[in-house]
Scaffold this active site. Sequence first.
Site, PDB file in Angstrom:
ATOM      1  N   LYS A  13       0.842  -1.208   0.000  1.00 20.76           N
ATOM      2  CA  LYS A  13       0.000   0.000   0.000  1.00 20.76           C
ATOM      3  C   LYS A  13       0.877   1.257   0.000  1.00 20.76           C
ATOM      4  O   LYS A  13       0.677   2.158  -0.808  1.00 20.76           O
ATOM      5  CB  LYS A  13      -0.937   0.011   1.219  1.00 20.76           C
ATOM      6  CG  LYS A  13      -1.844  -1.202   1.314  1.00 20.76           C
ATOM      7  CD  LYS A  13      -2.773  -1.138   2.508  1.00 20.76           C
ATOM      8  CE  LYS A  13      -2.080  -1.121   3.846  1.00 20.76           C
ATOM      9  NZ  LYS A  13      -1.336  -2.375   4.180  1.00 20.76           N
ATOM     10  N   ARG A  88     -10.153   0.587   8.362  1.00 16.52           N
ATOM     11  CA  ARG A  88      -9.751  -0.794   8.651  1.00 16.52           C
ATOM     12  C   ARG A  88     -10.768  -1.536   9.485  1.00 16.52           C
ATOM     13  O   ARG A  88     -10.549  -2.710   9.822  1.00 16.52           O
ATOM     14  CB  ARG A  88      -8.455  -0.797   9.467  1.00 16.52           C
ATOM     15  CG  ARG A  88      -7.267  -0.809   8.604  1.00 16.52           C
ATOM     16  CD  ARG A  88      -6.044  -0.956   9.457  1.00 16.52           C
ATOM     17  NE  ARG A  88      -5.024  -0.199   8.814  1.00 16.52           N
ATOM     18  CZ  ARG A  88      -3.752  -0.478   8.855  1.00 16.52           C
ATOM     19  NH1 ARG A  88      -3.317  -1.486   9.546  1.00 16.52           N
ATOM     20  NH2 ARG A  88      -2.898   0.261   8.226  1.00 16.52           N
ATOM     21  N   ARG A 126      11.903  -5.408   5.147  1.00 16.75           N
ATOM     22  CA  ARG A 126      11.611  -3.987   4.874  1.00 16.75           C
ATOM     23  C   ARG A 126      12.528  -3.048   5.670  1.00 16.75           C
ATOM     24  O   ARG A 126      12.798  -3.268   6.850  1.00 16.75           O
ATOM     25  CB  ARG A 126      10.153  -3.679   5.233  1.00 16.75           C
ATOM     26  CG  ARG A 126       9.849  -2.187   5.124  1.00 16.75           C
ATOM     27  CD  ARG A 126       8.414  -1.882   5.100  1.00 16.75           C
ATOM     28  NE  ARG A 126       7.704  -2.351   6.289  1.00 16.75           N
ATOM     29  CZ  ARG A 126       6.398  -2.217   6.444  1.00 16.75           C
ATOM     30  NH1 ARG A 126       5.672  -1.662   5.507  1.00 16.75           N
ATOM     31  NH2 ARG A 126       5.818  -2.670   7.528  1.00 16.75           N
ATOM     32  N   ARG A 159      11.091  -1.353  11.225  1.00 14.99           N
ATOM     33  CA  ARG A 159       9.991  -1.015  12.133  1.00 14.99           C
ATOM     34  C   ARG A 159       9.867  -2.048  13.259  1.00 14.99           C
ATOM     35  O   ARG A 159      10.039  -3.239  13.028  1.00 14.99           O
ATOM     36  CB  ARG A 159       8.671  -0.974  11.342  1.00 14.99           C
ATOM     37  CG  ARG A 159       8.348   0.401  10.810  1.00 14.99           C
ATOM     38  CD  ARG A 159       7.235   0.429   9.827  1.00 14.99           C
ATOM     39  NE  ARG A 159       6.013  -0.272  10.204  1.00 14.99           N
ATOM     40  CZ  ARG A 159       4.902  -0.271   9.467  1.00 14.99           C
ATOM     41  NH1 ARG A 159       4.872   0.406   8.328  1.00 14.99           N
ATOM     42  NH2 ARG A 159       3.842  -0.919   9.857  1.00 14.99           N
ATOM     43  N   ARG A 170      -0.394  -9.045  13.216  1.00 16.73           N
ATOM     44  CA  ARG A 170      -0.983  -8.045  12.304  1.00 16.73           C
ATOM     45  C   ARG A 170      -1.747  -8.715  11.168  1.00 16.73           C
ATOM     46  O   ARG A 170      -2.811  -8.235  10.764  1.00 16.73           O
ATOM     47  CB  ARG A 170       0.122  -7.139  11.732  1.00 16.73           C
ATOM     48  CG  ARG A 170       0.631  -6.133  12.760  1.00 16.73           C
ATOM     49  CD  ARG A 170       1.977  -5.566  12.365  1.00 16.73           C
ATOM     50  NE  ARG A 170       1.930  -4.833  11.129  1.00 16.73           N
ATOM     51  CZ  ARG A 170       2.996  -4.625  10.339  1.00 16.73           C
ATOM     52  NH1 ARG A 170       4.165  -5.144  10.660  1.00 16.73           N
ATOM     53  NH2 ARG A 170       2.860  -3.924   9.241  1.00 16.73           N
TER      54      ARG A 170
HETATM   55  P1  AP5 Z   1       4.862  -1.573   1.890  1.00 12.83           P
HETATM   56  O1  AP5 Z   1       4.510  -0.766   0.708  1.00 12.83           O
HETATM   57  O2  AP5 Z   1       5.612  -0.904   2.989  1.00 12.83           O
HETATM   58  O3  AP5 Z   1       3.566  -2.349   2.427  1.00 12.83           O
HETATM   59  P2  AP5 Z   1       2.277  -1.790   3.185  1.00 12.83           P
HETATM   60  O4  AP5 Z   1       1.095  -2.464   2.595  1.00 12.83           O
HETATM   61  O5  AP5 Z   1       2.280  -0.295   3.205  1.00 12.83           O
HETATM   62  O6  AP5 Z   1       2.562  -2.416   4.589  1.00 12.83           O
HETATM   63  P3  AP5 Z   1       2.437  -1.793   6.074  1.00 12.83           P
HETATM   64  O7  AP5 Z   1       3.161  -2.777   6.963  1.00 12.83           O
HETATM   65  O8  AP5 Z   1       2.921  -0.372   6.139  1.00 12.83           O
HETATM   66  O9  AP5 Z   1       0.941  -1.858   6.277  1.00 12.83           O
HETATM   67  P4  AP5 Z   1       0.203  -1.932   7.604  1.00 12.83           P
HETATM   68  O10 AP5 Z   1      -1.143  -1.748   7.104  1.00 12.83           O
HETATM   69  O11 AP5 Z   1       0.395  -3.110   8.467  1.00 12.83           O
HETATM   70  O12 AP5 Z   1       0.946  -0.822   8.475  1.00 12.83           O
HETATM   71  P5  AP5 Z   1       0.521   0.643   8.875  1.00 12.83           P
HETATM   72  O13 AP5 Z   1       1.737   1.456   8.921  1.00 12.83           O
HETATM   73  O14 AP5 Z   1      -0.626   1.100   8.061  1.00 12.83           O
HETATM   74  O15 AP5 Z   1       5.718  -2.845   1.357  1.00 12.83           O
HETATM   75  C1  AP5 Z   1       6.280  -3.768   2.275  1.00 12.83           C
HETATM   76  C2  AP5 Z   1       7.679  -4.200   1.768  1.00 12.83           C
HETATM   77  O16 AP5 Z   1       7.537  -4.905   0.539  1.00 12.83           O
HETATM   78  C3  AP5 Z   1       8.622  -3.037   1.488  1.00 12.83           C
HETATM   79  O17 AP5 Z   1       9.926  -3.398   1.873  1.00 12.83           O
HETATM   80  C4  AP5 Z   1       8.554  -2.854  -0.043  1.00 12.83           C
HETATM   81  O18 AP5 Z   1       9.776  -2.364  -0.562  1.00 12.83           O
HETATM   82  C5  AP5 Z   1       8.267  -4.282  -0.506  1.00 12.83           C
HETATM   83  N1  AP5 Z   1       7.424  -4.338  -1.697  1.00 12.83           N
HETATM   84  C6  AP5 Z   1       6.271  -3.624  -1.914  1.00 12.83           C
HETATM   85  N2  AP5 Z   1       5.732  -3.958  -3.091  1.00 12.83           N
HETATM   86  C7  AP5 Z   1       6.546  -4.908  -3.631  1.00 12.83           C
HETATM   87  C8  AP5 Z   1       6.518  -5.657  -4.857  1.00 12.83           C
HETATM   88  N3  AP5 Z   1       5.530  -5.516  -5.749  1.00 12.83           N
HETATM   89  N4  AP5 Z   1       7.503  -6.566  -5.074  1.00 12.83           N
HETATM   90  C9  AP5 Z   1       8.508  -6.745  -4.157  1.00 12.83           C
HETATM   91  N5  AP5 Z   1       8.590  -6.045  -3.000  1.00 12.83           N
HETATM   92  C10 AP5 Z   1       7.624  -5.158  -2.730  1.00 12.83           C
HETATM   93  O19 AP5 Z   1      -0.051   0.410  10.340  1.00 12.83           O
HETATM   94  C11 AP5 Z   1       0.818   0.135  11.429  1.00 12.83           C
HETATM   95  C12 AP5 Z   1      -0.002   0.072  12.714  1.00 12.83           C
HETATM   96  O20 AP5 Z   1      -0.642   1.357  12.943  1.00 12.83           O
HETATM   97  C13 AP5 Z   1      -1.164  -0.929  12.726  1.00 12.83           C
HETATM   98  O21 AP5 Z   1      -0.733  -2.232  13.091  1.00 12.83           O
HETATM   99  C14 AP5 Z   1      -2.086  -0.303  13.796  1.00 12.83           C
HETATM  100  O22 AP5 Z   1      -1.609  -0.541  15.081  1.00 12.83           O
HETATM  101  C15 AP5 Z   1      -1.945   1.199  13.496  1.00 12.83           C
HETATM  102  N6  AP5 Z   1      -2.956   1.643  12.504  1.00 12.83           N
HETATM  103  C16 AP5 Z   1      -2.706   2.138  11.252  1.00 12.83           C
HETATM  104  N7  AP5 Z   1      -3.856   2.441  10.632  1.00 12.83           N
HETATM  105  C17 AP5 Z   1      -4.860   2.123  11.491  1.00 12.83           C
HETATM  106  C18 AP5 Z   1      -6.282   2.180  11.408  1.00 12.83           C
HETATM  107  N8  AP5 Z   1      -6.910   2.629  10.297  1.00 12.83           N
HETATM  108  N9  AP5 Z   1      -6.996   1.770  12.486  1.00 12.83           N
HETATM  109  C19 AP5 Z   1      -6.397   1.334  13.613  1.00 12.83           C
HETATM  110  N10 AP5 Z   1      -5.047   1.234  13.749  1.00 12.83           N
HETATM  111  C20 AP5 Z   1      -4.292   1.626  12.692  1.00 12.83           C
END
Ligand code: AP5
Length: 221
Positions: A13, A88, A126, A159, A170
């Site tokens: 994402k 979410r 990552r 992270r 997660r």
């Molecule tokens: P990346 O693009 O970083 O993936 P992502 O989908 O953004 O993953 P996140 O871990 O950031 O998502 P998340 O939803 O768990 O975390 P968030 O920060 O929102 O890609 C991942 C890796 O793969 C990278 O190294 C990239 O280079 C590689 N990659 C990407 N695409 C690729 C491809 N096509 N081929 C090869 N490699 C590739 O949330 C963190 C925490 O915040 C949550 O656990 C929760 O506690 C809180 N939180 C956030 N939002 C909410 C909400 N709405 N409600 C409640 N709590 C929330």
Amino acid sequence: MKVILIGPPGAGKGTQAARAAEAIGVPRVSSGDLFRDHLRRDTELGRLARSYMERGVLVPDDVTIMMVMGWVTDREGEGGFLLDGFPRTPGQAEALDEAMVEQGGIDRAVNIKVSREVLVRRLAGRLICRNCQTSYHKEFAPPRNEDECDLCGGELYQRDDDRPEAVVKRIQVYLDETAPLVEFYRRSGILREVDGEGAVERVGDAIMDALNGRAGRRELP
Ligand code: AP5
């Protein structure tokens, strides 16, 4: 255009959000990045969020909705937005819907689909830039110099919630609390699904195809 990106942790994402938002000319935000910014600044909200994020569980709806909807409200008149990681939960989806009623609702929900095995490999490798938040991968998208951001020279770090035990949690939280939203948006006719396992550029092209053409207005739940 008002777009949401849905997908499990590590689906890509964050990697795709910048490119997609730039292509359609809207501001974007990641709810996770907003929380991490509060963590860095050691705000009251950051201290609250930390206890949930470290365990890999969702931050409660009330504070999350207030934070993200505040961001959305501040960007009224900018032609739409792209939200990465919000909503979410059903409660967050309803809050967003209600706020968007007078603006014609959300136009597209894009679900990035990736298998559990690939998610785990992606999160384990990552690296993130402390300065500009650009995401790298030790194996799939390595930086030119080890531990240094290609774009700004910032320090790269792993992270806390990419530890294996937090990743397992997660993914389970995603399946239990967020995956049901996919069906919700499918029923409303705005859902597009994209295979997230190809190369970054290919996934990006598929997302742009999904965003082409506008969906019809959907009905409220
Ligand atoms: P990346 O693009 O970083 O993936 P992502 O989908 O953004 O993953 P996140 O871990 O950031 O998502 P998340 O939803 O768990 O975390 P968030 O920060 O929102 O890609 C991942 C890796 O793969 C990278 O190294 C990239 O280079 C590689 N990659 C990407 N695409 C690729 C491809 N096509 N081929 C090869 N490699 C590739 O949330 C963190 C925490 O915040 C949550 O656990 C929760 O506690 C809180 N939180 C956030 N939002 C909410 C909400 N709405 N409600 C409640 N709590 C929330």
